[in-house]
Design a protein around this motif. Structure first.
Motif, mmCIF file in Angstrom:
data_model
loop_
_atom_site.group_PDB
_atom_site.id
_atom_site.type_symbol
_atom_site.label_atom_id
_atom_site.label_comp_id
_atom_site.label_asym_id
_atom_site.label_seq_id
_atom_site.Cartn_x
_atom_site.Cartn_y
_atom_site.Cartn_z
ATOM 1 N N HIS A 404 3.267 -8.520 -15.894
ATOM 2 C CA HIS A 404 2.245 -7.998 -14.991
ATOM 3 C C HIS A 404 0.896 -7.920 -15.713
ATOM 4 C CE1 HIS A 404 2.122 -4.061 -16.912
ATOM 5 N NE2 HIS A 404 1.156 -3.722 -16.075
ATOM 6 N N ASN A 405 -0.190 -7.910 -14.921
ATOM 7 C CA ASN A 405 -1.529 -8.010 -15.502
ATOM 8 C C ASN A 405 -2.376 -6.758 -15.233
ATOM 9 O OD1 ASN A 405 -1.852 -8.263 -12.803
ATOM 10 N ND2 ASN A 405 -3.024 -10.175 -12.855
ATOM 11 N N GLN A 406 -1.733 -5.623 -15.263
ATOM 12 C CA GLN A 406 -2.395 -4.329 -15.106
ATOM 13 C C GLN A 406 -2.911 -4.076 -13.693
ATOM 14 O OE1 GLN A 406 -5.302 -3.607 -18.182
ATOM 15 N NE2 GLN A 406 -4.099 -4.648 -19.755
ATOM 16 N N GLN A 407 -2.662 -4.994 -12.772
ATOM 17 C CA GLN A 407 -3.047 -4.795 -11.381
ATOM 18 C C GLN A 407 -1.890 -4.110 -10.642
ATOM 19 O OE1 GLN A 407 -6.134 -5.495 -10.332
ATOM 20 N NE2 GLN A 407 -6.564 -6.098 -12.447
ATOM 21 N N PRO A 408 -2.125 -3.594 -9.431
ATOM 22 C CA PRO A 408 -1.051 -2.922 -8.693
ATOM 23 C C PRO A 408 0.155 -3.850 -8.510
ATOM 24 C CG PRO A 408 -3.173 -2.518 -7.653
ATOM 25 C CD PRO A 408 -3.412 -3.552 -8.704
ATOM 26 N N TYR A 409 1.316 -3.368 -8.881
ATOM 27 C CA TYR A 409 2.536 -4.147 -8.722
ATOM 28 C C TYR A 409 3.665 -3.210 -8.302
ATOM 29 C CZ TYR A 409 4.594 -2.373 -13.104
ATOM 30 O OH TYR A 409 5.133 -1.571 -14.087
ATOM 31 N N ASN A 410 4.746 -3.812 -7.808
ATOM 32 C CA ASN A 410 5.916 -3.022 -7.444
ATOM 33 C C ASN A 410 7.165 -3.862 -7.634
ATOM 34 O OD1 ASN A 410 7.355 -0.753 -6.586
ATOM 35 N ND2 ASN A 410 5.886 -0.305 -4.956
ATOM 36 N N ILE A 411 8.307 -3.248 -7.424
ATOM 37 C CA ILE A 411 9.595 -3.896 -7.681
ATOM 38 C C ILE A 411 10.532 -3.658 -6.505
ATOM 39 C CG2 ILE A 411 9.452 -3.756 -10.199
ATOM 40 C CD1 ILE A 411 11.116 -1.185 -10.037
ATOM 41 N N LYS A 435 2.637 1.876 -14.796
ATOM 42 C CA LYS A 435 3.801 2.140 -13.950
ATOM 43 C C LYS A 435 3.694 1.351 -12.643
ATOM 44 C CE LYS A 435 4.565 5.521 -16.923
ATOM 45 N NZ LYS A 435 5.514 5.356 -18.029
ATOM 46 N N PRO A 436 4.837 1.050 -12.016
ATOM 47 C CA PRO A 436 4.793 0.416 -10.695
ATOM 48 C C PRO A 436 4.270 1.398 -9.650
ATOM 49 C CG PRO A 436 7.039 1.016 -11.266
ATOM 50 C CD PRO A 436 6.215 1.263 -12.489
ATOM 51 N N MET A 437 3.854 0.890 -8.518
ATOM 52 C CA MET A 437 3.465 1.752 -7.404
ATOM 53 C C MET A 437 4.697 2.506 -6.909
ATOM 54 S SD MET A 437 0.269 1.030 -7.320
ATOM 55 C CE MET A 437 -0.389 1.664 -5.768
ATOM 56 N N SER A 438 4.495 3.524 -6.091
ATOM 57 C CA SER A 438 5.612 4.358 -5.646
ATOM 58 C C SER A 438 6.545 3.593 -4.711
ATOM 59 C CB SER A 438 5.090 5.610 -4.938
ATOM 60 O OG SER A 438 4.617 5.280 -3.645
ATOM 61 N N GLU A 439 7.657 4.231 -4.368
ATOM 62 C CA GLU A 439 8.670 3.599 -3.515
ATOM 63 C C GLU A 439 8.165 3.282 -2.116
ATOM 64 O OE1 GLU A 439 11.031 6.594 -6.108
ATOM 65 O OE2 GLU A 439 8.986 6.284 -5.404
ATOM 66 N N THR A 440 7.072 3.886 -1.693
ATOM 67 C CA THR A 440 6.550 3.654 -0.345
ATOM 68 C C THR A 440 5.297 2.781 -0.317
ATOM 69 O OG1 THR A 440 5.221 5.682 -0.441
ATOM 70 C CG2 THR A 440 7.456 5.860 0.463
ATOM 71 N N GLN A 441 4.829 2.367 -1.501
ATOM 72 C CA GLN A 441 3.577 1.613 -1.571
ATOM 73 C C GLN A 441 3.838 0.146 -1.922
ATOM 74 O OE1 GLN A 441 1.766 4.665 -4.352
ATOM 75 N NE2 GLN A 441 -0.023 4.332 -3.030
ATOM 76 N N TYR A 442 3.962 -0.662 -0.879
ATOM 77 C CA TYR A 442 4.182 -2.098 -1.071
ATOM 78 C C TYR A 442 3.052 -2.934 -0.465
ATOM 79 C CZ TYR A 442 8.827 -1.461 -3.025
ATOM 80 O OH TYR A 442 9.875 -1.118 -3.846
ATOM 81 N N GLU A 443 2.044 -2.251 0.081
ATOM 82 C CA GLU A 443 0.895 -2.990 0.593
ATOM 83 C C GLU A 443 -0.122 -3.218 -0.527
ATOM 84 O OE1 GLU A 443 1.855 -0.065 1.846
ATOM 85 O OE2 GLU A 443 2.287 -0.254 3.988
ATOM 86 N N ASN A 444 -0.929 -4.277 -0.362
ATOM 87 C CA ASN A 444 -2.049 -4.574 -1.266
ATOM 88 C C ASN A 444 -1.615 -4.694 -2.733
ATOM 89 O OD1 ASN A 444 -3.905 -4.340 0.957
ATOM 90 N ND2 ASN A 444 -3.768 -2.106 0.730
ATOM 91 N N ARG A 463 12.498 -8.848 3.918
ATOM 92 C CA ARG A 463 12.420 -7.412 4.186
ATOM 93 C C ARG A 463 10.977 -6.930 4.083
ATOM 94 N NH1 ARG A 463 16.934 -5.611 -0.052
ATOM 95 N NH2 ARG A 463 15.144 -6.148 -1.316
ATOM 96 N N TRP A 464 10.762 -5.698 4.511
ATOM 97 C CA TRP A 464 9.412 -5.126 4.518
ATOM 98 C C TRP A 464 8.779 -5.174 3.139
ATOM 99 C CZ3 TRP A 464 7.596 -0.559 2.096
ATOM 100 C CH2 TRP A 464 6.267 -0.217 2.435
ATOM 101 N N GLU A 465 9.565 -4.920 2.092
ATOM 102 C CA GLU A 465 9.027 -4.947 0.729
ATOM 103 C C GLU A 465 8.448 -6.316 0.377
ATOM 104 O OE1 GLU A 465 11.667 -1.602 1.166
ATOM 105 O OE2 GLU A 465 12.006 -3.751 1.524
ATOM 106 N N PHE A 466 8.987 -7.394 1.025
ATOM 107 C CA PHE A 466 8.506 -8.746 0.756
ATOM 108 C C PHE A 466 7.270 -9.094 1.585
ATOM 109 C CE2 PHE A 466 12.045 -10.506 -1.703
ATOM 110 C CZ PHE A 466 13.016 -9.548 -1.486
ATOM 111 N N THR A 467 7.147 -8.469 2.751
ATOM 112 C CA THR A 467 6.100 -8.886 3.690
ATOM 113 C C THR A 467 4.944 -7.900 3.808
ATOM 114 O OG1 THR A 467 7.293 -7.845 5.532
ATOM 115 C CG2 THR A 467 7.787 -10.161 5.060
ATOM 116 N N ALA A 468 5.077 -6.712 3.229
ATOM 117 C CA ALA A 468 4.026 -5.700 3.364
ATOM 118 C C ALA A 468 2.702 -6.185 2.775
ATOM 119 C CB ALA A 468 4.460 -4.397 2.686
#
Length: 491
Positions: A404-411, A435-444, A463-468
């Motif tokens: 990751h490149n220090q930008q917002p990311y999630n898993i 740290k990754p974004m929270s469990e509810t933050q998959y946008e942007n 799934r939503w996590e893929f398309t948010a």
């Protein structure tokens, strides 16, 4: 001669403790089951420690999670896990360290308790052996799960109850039993229910038993009482709401539920699975459970003059009924039996060792229990049951940190259906600088990391996590040795 026998007993008890420690700690990193409640609570403990927060409530109760009134157990479970994790620099295997230490003390206590139903030293040692090596004890002592400490704590509860029948200082032992019952209640409300039948059966001794039991119970329940007072009895109202409105428990009839009551007698010896899948070595015909029930009935009649034994039998029977009725359709919730588990083993052992022929059968069952436990500790978590080992998850965490490149990311993941990837999230929140974004933050998001065993399946699911976050494209896929892939998506 008496001194010699005493020293032999002490030496053999020490051997059993060493055997127990081996079974409870060996190969824990590779076989630890990081899923569901176990990893959810470990992540909560990590966050509590990092945020320097104190909480009076703990994990959510299962039947309240799907409704509008989420309910919670007490928070003791979190702090038992935190103590171990702090000692082990938050390595996964140290979360269950408190369970191990409690069991080390509970083993000699169980030996003392065994005097309630058998008198010969070798019989008491054999009963202690099956308590130490049984798959229920071994599996749950290795897990950081809020019902797990109840197995060892219940030994101390029943020992105090036993002494309250036998010793002169009835009030003291009743107070201690009540205090331990309060701790067990903090860990799991439903599992603790059968314990309260014992003081109620001794209502005539209300001054020396019931009153002091309640004082001990209230003392160790103060955190929950304080939470209730501060939040207008939220938990009490929530429990009453769910009890009165009814909760979904499947389509099984009461008779169908009652027919599995004998599973409580088979699971302790590895003849059926409980809630965590380890694959029994053999499946024993259910008729064996019926025979065990008859044997226990015989031994209860034999000890019918002992009020302690009769009252224990009522508590065990109540626990078996509650567990049979309240368990899920596909799983038998053995955790509901934990508060009476020591006495269940003692009842069964005393029943089998009443005759020579059945004693031989009982010894074979004890050895089978040991074989099952060895199977449990040798089975890696990334086996056919689909969980990932902590080693694989740590490697995936390291890769994510490099990629990751220090930008917002999630898993996310699609291996065991945990879209939040809680297990991988634990290692990232523990080790990653960003740290990754929270469990509810998959946008942007700038990047999404998908842990999977089937890349095509992960792509098809959408799934939503893929398309948010729109516009994410697969950049690379990184393979691990156990057919696990980490797929990297970026803008």
């Amino acid at each position: 001669m008496v001194k010699q026998q005493r020293w032999i007993s002490i030496v053999l008890l020490f051997v059993l403790i060493c055997l127990g420690v081996f079974l409870y700690r060996y190969n824990l990193e590779q076989s630890y089951i990081l899923k569901g409640d176990t990893v959810r609570d470990m992540l909560t403990v990590l966050r509590l420690y990092e945020d320097k927060k104190i909480t009076l409530i703990g994990p959510p109760i299962s039947f309240g999670q799907s409704g509008t009134r989420e309910l919670y157990f007490g928070s003791l479970h979190y702090y038992l896990g935190m103590a171990g994790l702090l000692m082990g620099n938050f390595k996964v295997s140290y979360a269950a360290l408190a369970n191990t230490l409690l069991m080390v003390v509970a083993i000699p206590a169980f030996f003392l308790l065994s005097a309630c139903c058998v008198t010969k030293t070798w019989q008491r040692l054999l009963l202690t052996f099956v308590f130490v090596v049984g798959p229920v004890t071994v599996l749950h002592t290795r897990l950081f799960w809020n019902p797990s400490p109840i197995i060892s704590l219940s030994v101390f509860f029943w020992l105090c109850v036993y002494y309250s029948y036998r010793k002169k200082s009835t009030s003291l032992w009743s107070f201690m039993a009540g205090a331990i019952a309060g701790i067990i209640f903090n860990l799991h409300y439903f599992a603790a229910l059968p314990l309260f039948i014992v003081p109620l059966l001794r209502m005539k001794q209300w001054k020396s038993v019931l009153l002091w039991f309640m004082v001990g119970l209230l003392l160790t329940s103060l955190p929950l009482i304080l939470f209730e007072i501060r939040h207008e009895w939220y938990l009490t109202q929530g429990i009453m709401h769910h009890v009165l409105s009814g909760t979904y428990s499947g389509n099984m009839s009461l008779l169908q539920r009652l027919q599995r009551i004998d599973l409580a007698l088979l699971i302790p010896y590895g003849m059926y699975e409980g809630e965590f899948y380890y694959g029994p070595l053999i499946i024993i015909p259910r008729v064996v459970g019926a025979l065990c029930s008859i044997g226990i009935a015989v031994i209860v009649l034999r000890f019918r003059k002992s009020f302690f034994f009769l009252h224990v039998s009522y508590a065990v029977l109540l626990a078996m009924l509650l567990t049979a009725f309240a368990s899920g359709e596909s799983e038998y919730f053995m955790r509901y039996m934990f508060a009476v588990y020591p006495m269940l083993l003692l009842l069964m052992g005393a029943a089998f060792m009443h005759y020579r022929t059945t004693t031989v059968i009982y010894i074979a069952a004890c050895l089978f229990a040991l074989m099952t436990s060895i199977h449990i500790i040798m089975t890696p978590s990334d086996s056919k049951y689909g969980y990932l080992s902590s080693t694989t998850l740590e490697r995936a965490s390291t890769v994510v940190q490099k990629e990751h490149n220090q930008q917002p990311y999630n898993i996310t993941e699609n291996i065991i259906g945990d879209a939040r990837a809680t297990a991988l999230r634990y290692f990232l929140e523990r080790d990653a600088l960003y740290k990754p974004m929270s469990e509810t933050q998959y946008e942007n998001l700038d990047a999404l990391f998908v842990l999977t065993k089937d890349i095509k399946k992960a792509k098809k699911e959408q799934r939503w996590e893929f398309t948010a976050t729109r516009g994410l494209k697969k950049i690379k896929q990184i393979a691990f040795d156990d057919d696990t892939w980490l797929v990297v998506y970026r803008q």
